[in-house]
Scaffold this active site. Structure first.
Site, mmCIF file in Angstrom:
data_model
loop_
_atom_site.group_PDB
_atom_site.id
_atom_site.type_symbol
_atom_site.label_atom_id
_atom_site.label_comp_id
_atom_site.label_asym_id
_atom_site.label_seq_id
_atom_site.Cartn_x
_atom_site.Cartn_y
_atom_site.Cartn_z
ATOM 1 N N GLU A 60 31.707 -70.964 18.889
ATOM 2 C CA GLU A 60 30.976 -71.791 17.924
ATOM 3 C C GLU A 60 30.109 -72.848 18.589
ATOM 4 O OE1 GLU A 60 34.076 -70.818 17.487
ATOM 5 O OE2 GLU A 60 34.220 -69.920 15.491
ATOM 6 N N HIS A 129 42.928 -74.247 9.086
ATOM 7 C CA HIS A 129 41.831 -73.503 8.457
ATOM 8 C C HIS A 129 41.401 -74.109 7.121
ATOM 9 C CE1 HIS A 129 42.705 -70.522 11.466
ATOM 10 N NE2 HIS A 129 41.934 -69.600 10.930
HETATM 11 C C1 LIG Z 1 37.460 -71.121 16.656
HETATM 12 C C2 LIG Z 1 37.725 -69.986 15.732
HETATM 13 N N1 LIG Z 1 36.695 -69.179 15.385
HETATM 14 C C3 LIG Z 1 36.894 -68.134 14.568
HETATM 15 C C4 LIG Z 1 38.129 -67.869 14.051
HETATM 16 C C5 LIG Z 1 38.340 -66.690 13.105
HETATM 17 N N2 LIG Z 1 39.028 -65.616 13.792
HETATM 18 C C6 LIG Z 1 40.378 -65.542 13.748
HETATM 19 S S1 LIG Z 1 40.960 -64.321 14.686
HETATM 20 C C7 LIG Z 1 39.444 -63.834 15.172
HETATM 21 C C8 LIG Z 1 39.306 -62.675 16.113
HETATM 22 C C9 LIG Z 1 40.038 -62.909 17.385
HETATM 23 O O1 LIG Z 1 40.135 -61.733 18.147
HETATM 24 P P1 LIG Z 1 41.038 -61.622 19.441
HETATM 25 O O2 LIG Z 1 40.956 -62.887 20.221
HETATM 26 O O3 LIG Z 1 40.631 -60.394 20.139
HETATM 27 O O4 LIG Z 1 42.529 -61.504 18.940
HETATM 28 P P2 LIG Z 1 43.218 -60.349 18.076
HETATM 29 O O5 LIG Z 1 42.962 -60.677 16.647
HETATM 30 O O6 LIG Z 1 42.640 -59.052 18.483
HETATM 31 O O7 LIG Z 1 44.676 -60.449 18.377
HETATM 32 C C10 LIG Z 1 38.477 -64.629 14.573
HETATM 33 C C11 LIG Z 1 37.019 -64.485 14.758
HETATM 34 C C12 LIG Z 1 39.173 -68.757 14.386
HETATM 35 N N3 LIG Z 1 40.406 -68.628 13.884
HETATM 36 N N4 LIG Z 1 38.940 -69.791 15.248
#
Ligand SMILES: Cc1ncc(C[n+]2csc(CCOP(=O)(O)OP(=O)(O)O)c2C)c(N)n1
Ligand SMILES: Cc1ncc(C[n+]2csc(CCOP(=O)(O)OP(=O)(O)O)c2C)c(N)n1
Ligand SMILES: [Mg+2]
Ligand SMILES: [Mg+2]
Lengths: 324, 360, 324, 360
Positions: A60, A129
């Site tokens: 972000e 959140h």
């Molecule tokens: C700073 C932030 N940006 C966006 C999100 C929304 N978000 C939650 S999980 C996620 C994807 C994360 O993917 P990854 O790190 O590969 O973990 P996985 O879900 O595959 O375990 C996103 C974009 C968040 N929680 N925090």
């Protein structure tokens, strides 16, 4: 008029402004190929292609800053934060770069950027959140802050926000995305800085922003039906610029006011409005301006309890009865 | 060492970008470096005379970096930097008057006295500041380059940063996106060995150099010495070509040195976190102005007299700027709330709707 | 009592608490070998060594987060932000992790961390370096916010902050570091949540926090000398927890109040206090609660103008005269 | 391929940390993995029955990572992870009851219903959550390890994160400090190929793998496959030893896969951003439970019956947990403002001084 969802009203605003101005570009996590986590940008990637609708990594600070930099050169980025809560990791970029580069350059630069996404609690996603940042962001001179409550307002305000030459923080609400409202077929814009009297009344002013304006409307119906109190509901829509005149006009008529918001209480928007009212309408007020905010704790997960943490129509009724 | 270094210098003089320089262009490079040094020295004097407030971060010692890089800019190349920004400002063609007046907080300053030392801007010269938050400019630089690519313009954005700035996270977020989206941004790390009172070794863990951190993001990177302006130009030119022709990013680390403290308030910069000998050594053996001057004298491009003249002219220009700044008016009290909102400044309909300012 | 500088009062507090508790550790940029950018930690690295006093890289999100993590395991980090303005790059760590991890864990965890540094304008360092975040941070349930105005308060509050088991945001002021004040030789603590009546008066309450409390004191002298108005000055010292009782008691006596702060006005601390007063002392107020804040623009660099941007004694006098 | 893979498996079985496992310990590893899978499957069912709100991020497919890593923990080793946290929670010994009750938002939940799916905690089991902000836990993990070192304890902190989380800047700030200060933190990147609907290739630019980004910070790194729990254990053991014996950090990337969508709300996870065949292939050929089960059957450590039994037990345990959660009371309304301040909760003098809450 068509009855469409709040998310689709936004979607129409994006599409229309992208057609109108080739410099408008949408960016954010999952906004393109995935259609947006909340489907607000549905279909736009297919329609406008990867240049105009771009997925970003989970960075972000990086991508908001990138948008700000691009806006300095005349691009008009519309940046999605999947949740406004995630603005916390991009905070510096927003409050220093977007808000202040114009000032620090003595007016040589401006940032026509929109930063948007949902800013609300009430969906059981926990404290991290569920932040409402509108009071913080409206504190910062240089930023504009908008919180539409209806599909109609969302579309008209978004179009104005995109055309605005200053940075606009646009706060939507996941609980409202699926709400339907009347939206005209023909093009319209709603100026930033104009409140909307969503219900006329004579006995008390319920002033609110965001989803709380809808809660206030429900409370007004209860007050009318059960207590013979005719409440006026003023929806600020835009927090900064602020339509002080509309607020004052309502209170000068009703002589009583309650501010309702989903922010936490300490230094919430309600504090600013109550403080303004007691200063500018001191002699018009027959009772103190009361405030209803989210219960003063981090957002609780437990679904049953989170409902209670946010302002409910009956909470408003109770407050109103205490001064009417 | 000395002859190896010399051999290296000669090499960089022979690279196409340097070998094609006319005598006039070479003298111009030197003049720009001298102008920066004289401007900085004058600002220090004026600071000590209490003509300005806040911080003052001087660029003395680092001149070859800003001048070398900026000398390669075409019409569509852009620059952004941190708070040690006077050198880049003068290099892109901002006048000493507007820069000095900014330091004095005067209305004639480049930012109307609103930005101060850390916040010089000249968008008309493709110069986007002057940023006070360490590394805060790194995503902005990415954004400038993004805009160029979006508009279909063949250009690059050079984003300058310090050796301390590499430890701010947004830099890595920017690197990843630069590589992922093929954005023509060039990150130039001006490694002067210290972030305030902290030496490189105490602030950063790295392998051969800081720029090598770009490797893990699959970004081209390089390291060079800032002593010789030709070396700077040769390395930056490669990065600019990569940006222009392939729309690819580069991270380039340039070794350099600052003669003064971190800011004027830094009392520990000699005898504290670094020793006098270190500073003297740099001044004696690595000063980019002296080294380039010597080269031009040796090859006959410049005479001592010409040097004296250009130096005097720079000195006079700086003194005149100080006088200009001193005599300029301070901004009006009303101006405090101007330049906050574009729409309000222009008194557009949007600017006239609703209340924008809240001092009751 | 010794007359010592505000910075040295803080320095004493660190030294005493570090002696007392081996888990107290100081961290931040330049706090160790350089003695601190503003010499607040002078001599402590020599005295306590590199384990207890640590220089960090310029990585506020990283090192503040590291401190929070360490505090969860019982370390008591006292983290310096060279400027509180730089909290913007560590914002997520502060508002989500420090503030909310206790709540989200149902009370299993607590974070005994102090985050400290100067939070003020007035030193011509431009808009990016002159933020006041106290209204934002006090909005967040889970955080405590303290703003001492004198050497005495700084020392007593810092010692309490370090012993507190919740995260305390401690806001100092570069313009005050060199100010001298009386500090007792013997140990003392000042509890968080207790305001200090810095001047007794009967005609109007000047309520303030941080350096604005000193500005209010100067205004009170002018009011007494030139206008025969006897102003009471209430210094909040701690914004959260807040000493509402002290504020109300003062206003119930004087019936008039002005809030003075160096924050920007929209949703500033003054908004909260004015809103609270009109609600809880509606019938006691003979005039609206007025507010004085920093002029509503990013902090200007120009030294002459920045003086005018911040509240000055005469600004307060003028406001007071408008309601007295 | 198949035989090469098998050869590799055998190798990891022979590493000291695996070869010394007793039959009971091996069955225990399998059991833990099965318990996680059964718990997740039950929570999905309960989610669909609308027994909970918010998000639900399931761990099915990734079980070998949490179980393999946690199985190596000593008394002074600690764990912290992101929001996909149920697997780690069960692996450290949290009960299904408290976990399921948390999902239901009940007072008997591990976080009293306050944290929900993304925020499980058990400090008494060295488990520090459960964090919703992507990568927000990475500096916390550093801090846990810092505390261990500060206290002079021989321990490590394992900090789990996703492949999408590597693009948050605070991770790099943490890496630099981990290396600079020699902090015994182990970053474990659970690379399941996707961050929400974005494949690895669309979110990150890298050389051979994500962990290689650590190289530029001069940190030891490695990459391994999560299919075989022995491989996970062997690699993590090396990192733990590095942490314990040298107080040095490691970044370890483990290839894994999730069977369900990003969260339960993810409609596009099959046929959208990835194809059904890809999921099926993983389930058929790489499922960590099936592979480990087969191995134990083959070597005679386990019989089919025993497997059926432990699987049934896990299923029953999950069903019982759901019943427990369902029958548990929801928290009281007053509890909304409890657990905000330690001092208030304990009603200490500090907690009784001044107003802490502001609903007028
Ligand atoms: C700073 C932030 N940006 C966006 C999100 C929304 N978000 C939650 S999980 C996620 C994807 C994360 O993917 P990854 O790190 O590969 O973990 P996985 O879900 O595959 O375990 C996103 C974009 C968040 N929680 N925090
Ligand atoms: C986020 C942030 N943290 C801290 C500071 C204070 N600060 C200003 S400059 C500086 C040192 C930067 O050193 P370096 O990047 O090497 O640049 P140099 O001063 O050597 O040009 C620090 C710590 C800041 N401005 N912003
Ligand atoms: Mg440096
Ligand atoms: Mg993933």
């Amino acid at each position: 008029m068509a009855l469409i969802e709040y998310r689709d009203a936004l979607n129409q605003a994006f599409a229309e402004e992208m057609e109108r101005d080739p410099n408008v570009v949408l960016m954010g996590e999952e906004v393109a190929e995935y259609d947006g986590a909340y489907k607000v940008t549905r279909g736009l990637w297919q329609r406008f292609g990867s240049k105009r609708v771009m997925d970003t990594p989970i960075s972000e600070a990086g991508f908001i800053g990138m948008g700000i930099g691009a806006s300095m050169l005349g691009i008009r980025p519309v940046m999605e934060l999947m949740f406004w809560s995630f603005a916390a990791v991009a905070w510096d970029q927003i409050i220093n770069n977007a808000a202040q580069v114009r000032y620090m350059s003595g007016g040589l630069i401006n940032c026509p950027i929109v930063i948007r996404g949902p800013a609300n609690g009430g969906t059981n996603v926990g404290a991290t959140h569920s932040h409402n940042h509108e009071n913080f962001l409206a504190n910062i001179p240089g930023l504009k802050v908008v919180c539409p409550a209806t599909a109609y307002d969302a579309k008209g305000l978004m179009k104005s926000a995109i055309r605005d030459n200053d940075p606009v923080m646009f706060m939507e609400n996941t609980l409202l995305y699926g709400e339907k409202g009347e939206v005209p077929e023909e093009e319209y814009l709603i100026p930033l800085g104009k409140a909307d009297v969503k219900r006329e009344g004579t006995d008390i002013s319920l002033i609110a922003h965001g989803r709380a304006a809808l809660t206030a409307l429900k409370a007004a119906e209860l007050l009318a039906a059960e207590h013979n109190i005719n409440a006026e509901v003023v929806d600020l829509r835009s927090i900064r610029p602020l339509d002080e005149e509309a607020i004052l006009a309502s209170v000068r008529k009703t002589h009583r006011a309650v501010y309702i918001e989903e922010n936490k209480p300490f230094c919430g928007v309600g504090a600013q409005i109550a403080s303004m009212l007691q200063e500018k309408a001191f002699d018009d007020l027959d009772a103190p301006v009361l405030r209803i905010s989210s219960m003063d704790a981090p957002a609780i997960y437990s679904p049953e309890l989170e409902k209670k943490q946010l302002p409910r129509p009956l909470d408003i009724v109770e407050k109103v009865l205490s001064i009417c | 060492m000395a002859s190896a270094a010399k051999a290296k210098q000669l090499d960089f003089a022979k690279t196409p970008i340097n070998s094609k320089l006319s005598a006039q262009q070479k003298v111009r490079l030197l003049t720009e470096m001298v102008r920066i040094r004289r401007f900085e020295t004058e600002s220090l004097r004026q600071y000590q005379a209490k003509k300005m407030g806040g911080f003052l971060h001087l660029y003395n010692g680092q001149e070859s970096v800003a001048v070398g890089c900026v000398s390669l800019m075409g019409d569509d190349d852009h620059v952004i930097t941190a708070y040690r920004d006077h050198g880049h400002a003068l290099a892109v063609g901002m006048t000493m008057n507007e820069c000095m007046a900014e330091l004095f907080g005067k209305v004639t300053g480049c930012s109307k006295g609103k930005g101060g030392s850390m916040h010089f801007f000249a968008p008309d010269k493709n110069y986007w500041g002057g940023h006070g938050i360490v590394a805060g400019q790194t995503p902005l630089g990415l954004g400038l380059a993004f805009a160029l690519k979006y508009k279909g313009v063949k250009g690059a954005a050079m984003c300058f940063m310090g050796d301390g700035a590499v430890n701010q996270g947004c830099f890595y977020e920017s690197l990843n996106m630069a590589a992922l989206f093929d954005i023509p941004v060039i990150y130039i790390i001006e490694n002067n060995g210290y972030s305030m009172g902290t030496s490189l070794a105490r602030s950063s863990s790295f392998k051969s150099c800081l720029a090598e951190r770009a490797e893990g993001f699959n970004i081209a990177w390089g390291q060079c010495n800032g002593t010789d302006i030709y070396e700077v130009r040769a390395n930056v030119q490669t990065a600019i070509e990569r940006a222009h022709n392939e729309s690819k990013p580069t991270v380039l680390e340039i070794a350099t040195y600052r003669y003064y403290g971190h800011s004027v308030a830094d009392a520990k910069h000699t005898g504290g976190y670094r020793q006098k000998e270190e500073i003297e050594n740099y001044k004696q053996n690595h000063d980019p102005i002296q080294i380039f001057k010597r080269r031009l004298l040796e090859e006959g491009t410049l005479t001592e007299e010409q040097y004296e003249q250009l130096d005097e002219a720079a000195k006079a220009e700086a003194a005149t700027a100080a006088q200009f700044a001193d005599e300029s008016p301070i901004p009006s009290e009303e101006s405090i709330t101007q330049d906050v909102y574009f729409e309000v400044d222009r008194q557009t309909e949007a600017g006239r709707t609703g209340k924008h300012f809240f001092n009751s």
